[in-house]
Design an enzyme around this catalytic site. Sequence first.
Site, PDB file in Angstrom:
ATOM      1  N   ILE A  61       0.817  -1.218   0.000  1.00 39.53           N
ATOM      2  CA  ILE A  61       0.000   0.000   0.000  1.00 39.53           C
ATOM      3  C   ILE A  61       0.852   1.271   0.000  1.00 39.53           C
ATOM      4  CG2 ILE A  61      -1.813  -1.183   1.248  1.00 39.53           C
ATOM      5  CD1 ILE A  61      -0.889   0.384   3.763  1.00 39.53           C
ATOM      6  N   TYR A  62       2.158   1.147   0.131  1.00 41.10           N
ATOM      7  CA  TYR A  62       3.029   2.326   0.224  1.00 41.10           C
ATOM      8  C   TYR A  62       3.370   2.841  -1.168  1.00 41.10           C
ATOM      9  CZ  TYR A  62       3.643   1.367   5.208  1.00 41.10           C
ATOM     10  OH  TYR A  62       3.443   1.163   6.549  1.00 41.10           O
ATOM     11  N   GLY A  63       2.373   3.436  -1.792  1.00 42.63           N
ATOM     12  CA  GLY A  63       2.521   3.942  -3.141  1.00 42.63           C
ATOM     13  C   GLY A  63       1.429   3.375  -4.027  1.00 42.63           C
TER      14      GLY A  63
END
Length: 332
Positions: free
Chosen positions: A53-55
């Site tokens: 989910i980091y990006g």
Amino acid sequence: MKTTQLVGKEVGQVGYGLMGLTWRASPPSQAQSFKAMRAALAHGANFWNGGEIYGSPERNSLQLLNEYFTEYPADAKQVVLSIKGGLIPGQMAPDSSAGNVKRSIDECLRWLDGKKTLDLFECARLDGKTDVEEVVATIGEYVKAGKLGGISLTEVSAATIRRAAKVQRIAAVEVEFSLWSTELLENGVAEACKENDIPVIAYSPLGRGFLTGQIKSFDDLPADSMLRHFPRFQPDVFDENLKLVREVESIAKQKSVTPAQIAISWILAKSGQDGYPVIIPIPGATTEERINENMNPISLSKEDVAAIDDVLKKVAVKGGRYPDAGTAHLDM
């Protein structure tokens, strides 16, 4: 650096959060990211925490990790890797259904491409519709198949931890914990983790950078920073919250260290003490300079910790941890 164990592997007392390397308006270059990652590992911070989910689906922690372990394959055996997923691709909306959890784990494994094992997987948030027993059972299938080292949980209540631990071994629980987010010590989560021998992973141990003392006003936040939307950074409470930072700065000055070192050292002083579980802070940083600072904690005496605890009793933090949309997904 002291060590502890996660999924049977030794990890340093301080870990490394990868979020800022891919999830920001202007992420650092690959070369800068690699330099930061190598610096963390050199300091013994071998527990790395990233996210699908980091990006974007096309550019997040997994793509960066694939590139890193292609360049530095020998580092793969040193790193103990935890990845958050379980959201609808491209959206900040959790979907804890078996189908989406499997999609998420499979996607992580596809990007790691055998260059690195997936040591821990956790749903970034639970969707509130799927029972946690079902969620951990689904993840547990990958553990049983040898495709995953262990199961982690994120931002869950004490009751949820106990329910999950009855049906699957929970290897870690990740929650926000810092000098200005002390709910862990008050909401029963620490006790539930201690009961079940579960280490706590403390994200945002520097209060999203606020406790470093480098953010002096709302205007210091970059125009594209998501923090401009967080309640604790709003102009109407900013000066009140700075009171805590000034207290931390005063203590740091007495010790000839930085506020960041005090903040992380205080977490480590709580780790495994007074009935608390092991707590591993995972500060994130994009430069070697900041990593050298974050990964160099000091030893605080019981008197030092008591003095800091007294400050926390006197200085109240104003504002919630997340905007309303983010708060809605917390398992309170």
